[in-house]
Design a protein around this motif. Structure first.
Motif, PDB file in Angstrom:
ATOM      1  N   TYR A   1      67.413  45.050  51.940  1.00 18.70           N
ATOM      2  CA  TYR A   1      68.848  45.301  52.080  1.00 18.70           C
ATOM      3  C   TYR A   1      69.480  45.243  50.694  1.00 18.70           C
ATOM      4  CZ  TYR A   1      73.782  44.006  53.029  1.00 18.70           C
ATOM      5  OH  TYR A   1      75.144  43.930  53.039  1.00 18.70           O
ATOM      6  N   VAL A   2      70.156  46.323  50.296  1.00 20.68           N
ATOM      7  CA  VAL A   2      70.836  46.381  49.003  1.00 20.68           C
ATOM      8  C   VAL A   2      72.335  46.546  49.241  1.00 20.68           C
ATOM      9  CG1 VAL A   2      71.092  47.613  46.813  1.00 20.68           C
ATOM     10  CG2 VAL A   2      68.825  47.359  47.840  1.00 20.68           C
ATOM     11  N   ALA A   3      73.128  45.706  48.562  1.00 23.41           N
ATOM     12  CA  ALA A   3      74.586  45.757  48.680  1.00 23.41           C
ATOM     13  C   ALA A   3      75.205  46.078  47.336  1.00 23.41           C
ATOM     14  CB  ALA A   3      75.129  44.422  49.197  1.00 23.41           C
ATOM     15  N   MET A   4      76.266  46.889  47.359  1.00 16.25           N
ATOM     16  CA  MET A   4      77.061  47.151  46.164  1.00 16.25           C
ATOM     17  C   MET A   4      78.521  46.875  46.486  1.00 16.25           C
ATOM     18  SD  MET A   4      75.456  50.447  44.162  1.00 16.25           S
ATOM     19  CE  MET A   4      75.519  51.626  45.518  1.00 16.25           C
ATOM     20  N   GLY A   5      79.268  46.436  45.468  1.00 14.85           N
ATOM     21  CA  GLY A   5      80.673  46.154  45.707  1.00 14.85           C
ATOM     22  C   GLY A   5      81.295  45.318  44.612  1.00 14.85           C
ATOM     23  N   ASP A   6      82.307  44.530  44.988  1.00 13.38           N
ATOM     24  CA  ASP A   6      83.058  43.726  44.024  1.00 13.38           C
ATOM     25  C   ASP A   6      82.958  42.252  44.400  1.00 13.38           C
ATOM     26  OD1 ASP A   6      84.761  43.612  46.247  1.00 13.38           O
ATOM     27  OD2 ASP A   6      85.966  45.285  45.509  1.00 13.38           O
ATOM     28  N   SER A   7      84.001  41.470  44.115  1.00 15.49           N
ATOM     29  CA  SER A   7      83.954  40.028  44.358  1.00 15.49           C
ATOM     30  C   SER A   7      83.808  39.689  45.840  1.00 15.49           C
ATOM     31  CB  SER A   7      85.202  39.352  43.787  1.00 15.49           C
ATOM     32  OG  SER A   7      86.377  39.935  44.321  1.00 15.49           O
ATOM     33  N   ALA A   8      84.284  40.569  46.725  1.00 20.84           N
ATOM     34  CA  ALA A   8      84.119  40.323  48.155  1.00 20.84           C
ATOM     35  C   ALA A   8      82.641  40.357  48.536  1.00 20.84           C
ATOM     36  CB  ALA A   8      84.903  41.346  48.974  1.00 20.84           C
ATOM     37  N   ALA A   9      81.885  41.291  47.967  1.00 22.76           N
ATOM     38  CA  ALA A   9      80.444  41.347  48.228  1.00 22.76           C
ATOM     39  C   ALA A   9      79.732  40.144  47.626  1.00 22.76           C
ATOM     40  CB  ALA A   9      79.853  42.638  47.678  1.00 22.76           C
ATOM     41  N   GLN A  10      80.289  39.591  46.537  1.00 25.54           N
ATOM     42  CA  GLN A  10      79.749  38.369  45.955  1.00 25.54           C
ATOM     43  C   GLN A  10      80.046  37.153  46.827  1.00 25.54           C
ATOM     44  OE1 GLN A  10      78.286  37.457  42.461  1.00 25.54           O
ATOM     45  NE2 GLN A  10      77.389  39.369  43.195  1.00 25.54           N
TER      46      GLN A  10
ATOM     47  N   LYS B   1      71.244  50.723  38.549  1.00 19.12           N
ATOM     48  CA  LYS B   1      70.309  49.714  39.054  1.00 19.12           C
ATOM     49  C   LYS B   1      69.862  50.054  40.470  1.00 19.12           C
ATOM     50  CE  LYS B   1      72.548  46.090  36.320  1.00 19.12           C
ATOM     51  NZ  LYS B   1      73.346  44.844  36.364  1.00 19.12           N
ATOM     52  N   PHE B   2      70.768  50.623  41.241  1.00 22.51           N
ATOM     53  CA  PHE B   2      70.456  50.962  42.627  1.00 22.51           C
ATOM     54  C   PHE B   2      69.355  52.013  42.725  1.00 22.51           C
ATOM     55  CE2 PHE B   2      71.117  53.759  46.288  1.00 22.51           C
ATOM     56  CZ  PHE B   2      71.056  52.844  47.330  1.00 22.51           C
ATOM     57  N   GLU B   3      69.310  52.909  41.768  1.00 22.29           N
ATOM     58  CA  GLU B   3      68.407  54.061  41.843  1.00 22.29           C
ATOM     59  C   GLU B   3      66.927  53.692  41.858  1.00 22.29           C
ATOM     60  OE1 GLU B   3      69.704  56.420  38.583  1.00 22.29           O
ATOM     61  OE2 GLU B   3      71.448  57.243  39.642  1.00 22.29           O
ATOM     62  N   LYS B   4      66.594  52.477  41.442  1.00 22.17           N
ATOM     63  CA  LYS B   4      65.168  52.093  41.433  1.00 22.17           C
ATOM     64  C   LYS B   4      64.713  51.493  42.769  1.00 22.17           C
ATOM     65  CE  LYS B   4      65.678  47.456  39.408  1.00 22.17           C
ATOM     66  NZ  LYS B   4      65.300  46.602  38.270  1.00 22.17           N
ATOM     67  N   TYR B   5      65.627  51.353  43.717  1.00 24.92           N
ATOM     68  CA  TYR B   5      65.279  50.776  45.013  1.00 24.92           C
ATOM     69  C   TYR B   5      65.205  51.842  46.104  1.00 24.92           C
ATOM     70  CZ  TYR B   5      66.486  46.327  42.776  1.00 24.92           C
ATOM     71  OH  TYR B   5      66.553  45.254  41.926  1.00 24.92           O
TER      72      TYR B   5
ATOM     73  N   ARG C   1      82.525  60.218  44.811  1.00 26.59           N
ATOM     74  CA  ARG C   1      81.579  61.319  45.015  1.00 26.59           C
ATOM     75  C   ARG C   1      80.258  61.037  44.302  1.00 26.59           C
ATOM     76  NH1 ARG C   1      82.854  65.684  47.561  1.00 26.59           N
ATOM     77  NH2 ARG C   1      85.030  66.038  48.181  1.00 26.59           N
ATOM     78  N   VAL C   2      80.335  60.478  43.106  1.00 29.34           N
ATOM     79  CA  VAL C   2      79.107  60.156  42.368  1.00 29.34           C
ATOM     80  C   VAL C   2      78.355  59.032  43.082  1.00 29.34           C
ATOM     81  CG1 VAL C   2      78.166  59.299  40.197  1.00 29.34           C
ATOM     82  CG2 VAL C   2      80.069  60.924  40.175  1.00 29.34           C
ATOM     83  N   ILE C   3      79.090  57.999  43.506  1.00 30.60           N
ATOM     84  CA  ILE C   3      78.450  56.852  44.172  1.00 30.60           C
ATOM     85  C   ILE C   3      77.849  57.280  45.506  1.00 30.60           C
ATOM     86  CG2 ILE C   3      78.850  54.590  45.220  1.00 30.60           C
ATOM     87  CD1 ILE C   3      81.169  54.247  43.173  1.00 30.60           C
ATOM     88  N   TYR C   4      78.654  57.899  46.363  1.00 29.24           N
ATOM     89  CA  TYR C   4      78.180  58.287  47.690  1.00 29.24           C
ATOM     90  C   TYR C   4      77.062  59.324  47.608  1.00 29.24           C
ATOM     91  CZ  TYR C   4      82.263  55.959  49.789  1.00 29.24           C
ATOM     92  OH  TYR C   4      83.207  55.044  50.202  1.00 29.24           O
ATOM     93  N   GLY C   5      77.123  60.186  46.593  1.00 26.63           N
ATOM     94  CA  GLY C   5      76.094  61.208  46.451  1.00 26.63           C
ATOM     95  C   GLY C   5      74.730  60.645  46.101  1.00 26.63           C
ATOM     96  N   ALA C   6      74.703  59.423  45.569  1.00 26.51           N
ATOM     97  CA  ALA C   6      73.432  58.792  45.191  1.00 26.51           C
ATOM     98  C   ALA C   6      72.858  57.925  46.308  1.00 26.51           C
ATOM     99  CB  ALA C   6      73.630  57.949  43.936  1.00 26.51           C
ATOM    100  N   LEU C   7      73.567  57.810  47.420  1.00 29.95           N
ATOM    101  CA  LEU C   7      73.138  56.932  48.508  1.00 29.95           C
ATOM    102  C   LEU C   7      72.259  57.668  49.506  1.00 29.95           C
ATOM    103  CD1 LEU C   7      76.552  55.154  49.310  1.00 29.95           C
ATOM    104  CD2 LEU C   7      74.706  54.328  47.825  1.00 29.95           C
ATOM    105  N   PRO C   8      71.352  56.960  50.166  1.00 28.76           N
ATOM    106  CA  PRO C   8      70.587  57.586  51.255  1.00 28.76           C
ATOM    107  C   PRO C   8      71.521  57.876  52.424  1.00 28.76           C
ATOM    108  CG  PRO C   8      70.167  55.229  51.174  1.00 28.76           C
ATOM    109  CD  PRO C   8      70.968  55.549  49.951  1.00 28.76           C
ATOM    110  N   SER C   9      71.138  58.790  53.276  1.00 24.40           N
ATOM    111  CA  SER C   9      72.019  59.231  54.360  1.00 24.40           C
ATOM    112  C   SER C   9      72.327  58.124  55.366  1.00 24.40           C
ATOM    113  CB  SER C   9      71.390  60.422  55.088  1.00 24.40           C
ATOM    114  OG  SER C   9      70.137  60.057  55.640  1.00 24.40           O
TER     115      SER C   9
END
Length: 296
Positions: free
Chosen positions: A65-74, A123-127, A154-162
Motif C-alpha cells: 500500500y502506497v500513500a501520497m499526500g500532505d500532513s493529513a496523510a502523515q 519516488k512513487f514510480e519505483k513501486y 494531471r501529471v500526478i493522476y496520469g502517473a497512477l495505476p488505474s
C-alpha cells in the motif's frame, strides 16, 4: 433632563457592556494562545511522524500500500500515526485481506500539488503497489490557482495505476475557502474521471459532520483532524478500499484456477506419454515400421 436613576442605569449598562467586551476579548486572546500553543506542539511532531512512517518502508508484506499526500496523510493531529486515515486504511486492508501488508507513506507535511508532483511522484514510480491513495490539494486553497492546480493534478493522476483511489478536498467551513473548494473539487473529479480513477468523497463525508462536530473532530490547532476526525476521513475511503481488495482477491482466484488447469493438463500429458498413447501415435519399438534399411 434624564433622572439620576436613568443616568446610573446607563452608566451601569455601559460598564457591563465594556466588562463583557473586555472579558470576550480576554477569552479570544486565551483561545488564540491555546490554539497557537497546540499548533507549535503539532509542528514539533512533524519529524516524529515522518520517522515513524519511514521505519516501515522496508518491512515485508504480501500486499503493498502506497500513500501520497500532505500532513493529513502523515497523521498530524492524531494521537499516533497509526490512528491517522492512512494508518486506519492499513489496518483495514490487513483485516479484510487476512494477509501481511507493507506500507510506504510518501506524504510530506505542507505539500501542495506542485510539491507532490516534484518530490513524491518520482519516488512513487519505483513501486508497483496493490493499493494506492492520494489526498492532496488542501494546501493549494489559500492561494488557489485553478490552472496550475489542474496542471499538477494531471501529471500526478496520469502517473497512477488505474486502480488508484484519490480523495477530493475536505470541507473547510470558511466561506471564501468553500467557494474555492467547489472549483477545486470539480477539477479533481473531472481529471480523475478522465484517467479512470476512483474518487473518495472526502468533501461530502466531512461536510456531513456539520460545523460543531467538525470542531470536535479537529486537533487543537483547529486545522488538522484528531483521532475522531481521521476516522471520518478513513470512512470516505472505505468503500473504494473494499472494492479494490475484492478485485485483488478475484484476480488471485482466477490466477490460481488457471494454474490448477495448467497443472492438470501437464499431468495428463505426462501420464499419456508414460503409457505411450500421447496424441495416439505409436511409441513402442514393435509398433514402428520394419522396412528401415531396405525391403524384406
Amino acid at each position: 433632563m434624564p433622572s439620576r436613576h436613568t443616568v446610573l442605569a446607563f452608566v451601569s449598562g455601559v460598564g457591563v457592556t465594556l466588562a463583557s467586551t473586555a472579558a470576550a476579548g480576554a477569552g479570544v486572546t486565551r483561545f488564540m494562545q491555546r490554539r497557537n500553543a497546540a499548533a507549535s506542539e503539532l509542528n514539533a511532531l512533524l519529524p516524529v511522524h515522518s520517522a515513524w512512517w519511514r521505519d516501515r518502508y522496508d518491512r515485508k508484506g504480501k500486499l503493498l500500500y502506497v500513500a501520497m499526500g500532505d500532513s493529513a496523510a502523515q497523521g498530524i493531529g492524531a494521537s499516533s500515526p497509526a490512528r491517522s486515515y492512512v494508518g486506519r486504511i492499513s489496518a483495514s486492508i490487513r483485516r479484510q485481506s487476512h494477509t501481511s501488508l507493507r506500507v510506504v507513506n510518501l506524504s510530506v507535511s505542507g505539500s501542495t500539488t506542485w510539491l507532490c508532483r516534484k518530490d513524491q511522484l518520482p519516488k512513487f514510480e519505483k513501486y508497483e503497489p496493490d493499493v494506492v491513495t492520494v489526498a492532496i490539494g488542501a494546501n493549494d486553497i489559500i492561494q488557489f490557482n485553478p490552472e496550475s492546480f489542474e496542471k499538477n493534478l494531471r501529471v500526478i493522476y496520469g502517473a497512477l495505476p488505474s486502480h488508484a483511489i484519490v480523495g477530493d478536498l475536505p470541507a473547510m467551513w470558511i466561506p471564501d475557502r468553500e467557494k474555492k473548494l467547489v472549483e477545486a473539487n470539480a477539477i479533481v473529479r473531472r481529471v480523475a474521471g478522465e484517467f479512470g480513477l476512483t474518487v473518495a468523497p472526502l468533501y461530502e463525508t466531512t461536510r456531513k459532520q456539520g460545523f460543531f462536530r467538525t470542531y470536535r473532530n479537529s486537533a487543537g490547532d483547529l486545522f488538522h483532524p484528531n483521532d475522531r476526525g481521521y476516522r471520518v476521513w478513513a470512512s470516505a475511503f472505505a468503500p473504494a478500499i473494499t472494492a479494490r481488495l475484492a478485485r485483488i482477491a478475484a484476480d488471485e482466484a482466477a490466477t490460481a484456477h488457471e494454474a490448477r488447469e495448467a497443472e492438470a493438463v501437464a499431468a495428463h500429458s505426462a501420464a499419456a506419454s508414460a503409457t505411450g498413447t500421447a496424441g495416439g501415435a505409436p511409441t513402442s519399438p514393435t509398433d514402428a515400421p520394419s522396412d528401415v534399411g531396405g525391403a524384406s
